[in-house]
Design a protein around this motif. Structure first.
Motif, PDB file in Angstrom:
ATOM      1  N   THR A 116      -5.145 -22.468 -35.969  1.00 23.77           N
ATOM      2  CA  THR A 116      -4.893 -23.759 -36.604  1.00 23.77           C
ATOM      3  C   THR A 116      -5.522 -24.865 -35.766  1.00 23.77           C
ATOM      4  OG1 THR A 116      -2.821 -24.177 -35.426  1.00 23.77           O
ATOM      5  CG2 THR A 116      -2.685 -22.872 -37.464  1.00 23.77           C
ATOM      6  N   GLN A 117      -5.696 -26.020 -36.359  1.00 23.05           N
ATOM      7  CA  GLN A 117      -6.235 -27.155 -35.610  1.00 23.05           C
ATOM      8  C   GLN A 117      -5.296 -27.548 -34.480  1.00 23.05           C
ATOM      9  OE1 GLN A 117      -9.377 -28.494 -36.157  1.00 23.05           O
ATOM     10  NE2 GLN A 117      -8.925 -29.361 -34.129  1.00 23.05           N
TER      11      GLN A 117
ATOM     12  N   VAL B 179      -5.984 -25.202 -31.594  1.00 23.35           N
ATOM     13  CA  VAL B 179      -7.258 -25.530 -30.946  1.00 23.35           C
ATOM     14  C   VAL B 179      -7.115 -26.778 -30.075  1.00 23.35           C
ATOM     15  CG1 VAL B 179      -9.646 -26.237 -31.355  1.00 23.35           C
ATOM     16  CG2 VAL B 179      -8.629 -24.421 -32.742  1.00 23.35           C
ATOM     17  N   ASP B 180      -6.449 -27.783 -30.600  1.00 21.06           N
ATOM     18  CA  ASP B 180      -6.238 -29.019 -29.846  1.00 21.06           C
ATOM     19  C   ASP B 180      -5.367 -28.779 -28.618  1.00 21.06           C
ATOM     20  OD1 ASP B 180      -7.763 -30.365 -31.688  1.00 21.06           O
ATOM     21  OD2 ASP B 180      -6.056 -31.187 -32.790  1.00 21.06           O
TER      22      ASP B 180
ATOM     23  N   LEU C 286     -15.194 -24.958 -31.268  1.00 20.80           N
ATOM     24  CA  LEU C 286     -14.572 -23.648 -31.464  1.00 20.80           C
ATOM     25  C   LEU C 286     -15.661 -22.604 -31.631  1.00 20.80           C
ATOM     26  CD1 LEU C 286     -12.046 -21.894 -31.900  1.00 20.80           C
ATOM     27  CD2 LEU C 286     -12.164 -22.499 -34.334  1.00 20.80           C
TER      28      LEU C 286
END
Length: 204
Positions: free
Chosen positions: A143-144, A147-148, A5
């Protein structure tokens, strides 16, 4: 798989190779209403780079340089929208390009399912989730899960392209596909100039 990121721009000196998968996330789907928020990239090595852009300045010289680099093929799925967004907000024309959605429509004429999820499932054998597609990409912190999700949109495009290249060659449509890819930045400019819902090739 590693997801990197980045805030504002790609890091200096990053080399993603001669073919880079690219996608973007926006606050919506209207060009002049909805800002460009995130750009994600992958060299096809299993890693992804997710850039949260600094709006409204969009000061990202490394990303802009890569998008405009004539020696780097930019690989999209439905590149028409992303290319127009990059031209509008980053001021760069993205070339050369390859669009797996166009490739799919020319090669996979046995189906009408050409979305990224369907194409990736069939050609790369991977099931991707679209659950975060409509989340708030303008948030100051991603948020994760976001990003994923962003990473998943670019991680498998190289594998999809390889399969599509085989199918296009088999059906004698490689040259036709390339002509469509070459025209795609012009199609994006037409969208920005007001012809986004008009087929200029139609008789009427």
């Amino acid at each position: 798989m590693t997801v990197h990121l980045h805030e504002g721009d790609l890091p200096d000196g990053l080399d993603l190779g001669p073919v880079v998968a690219v996608d973007s996330e926006t606050l919506g789907l209207r060009f002049r209403r909805d800002p460009l928020c995130v750009v994600q990239l992958s060299s096809g090595d299993g890693d992804a780079h997710v850039v949260r852009l600094n709006r409204p300045a969009y000061d990202c010289p490394n990303l802009k340089r890569l998008l405009a680099d004539p020696a780097v093929l930019k690989l999209f799925h439905f590149g028409r929208f992303d290319i127009a967004m990059f031209l509008l907000h980053l001021g760069v024309e993205t070339r050369p390009v390859y669009c797996t959605k166009i490739g799919s429509k020319l090669a996979r004429t046995y189906t009408d399912r050409h979305g990224l999820k369907d194409v990736t499932r069939e050609l790369a054998g991977v099931e991707i989730s679209k659950a975060q597609q409509s989340s708030d990409w303008g948030a100051t912190t991603l948020t994760q899960a976001q990003v994923d999700y962003a990473a998943s949109d670019v991680l498998y495009l190289h594998a999809v392209k390889a399969k599509l290249d085989e199918m296009l060659a088999r059906e004698g449509r490689t040259e036709l596909a390339q002509a469509c890819f070459d025209f795609l930045p012009v199609r994006a400019r037409l969208d920005l100039e007001g012809w986004d819902e008009i087929d200029i090739f139609a008789h009427a």
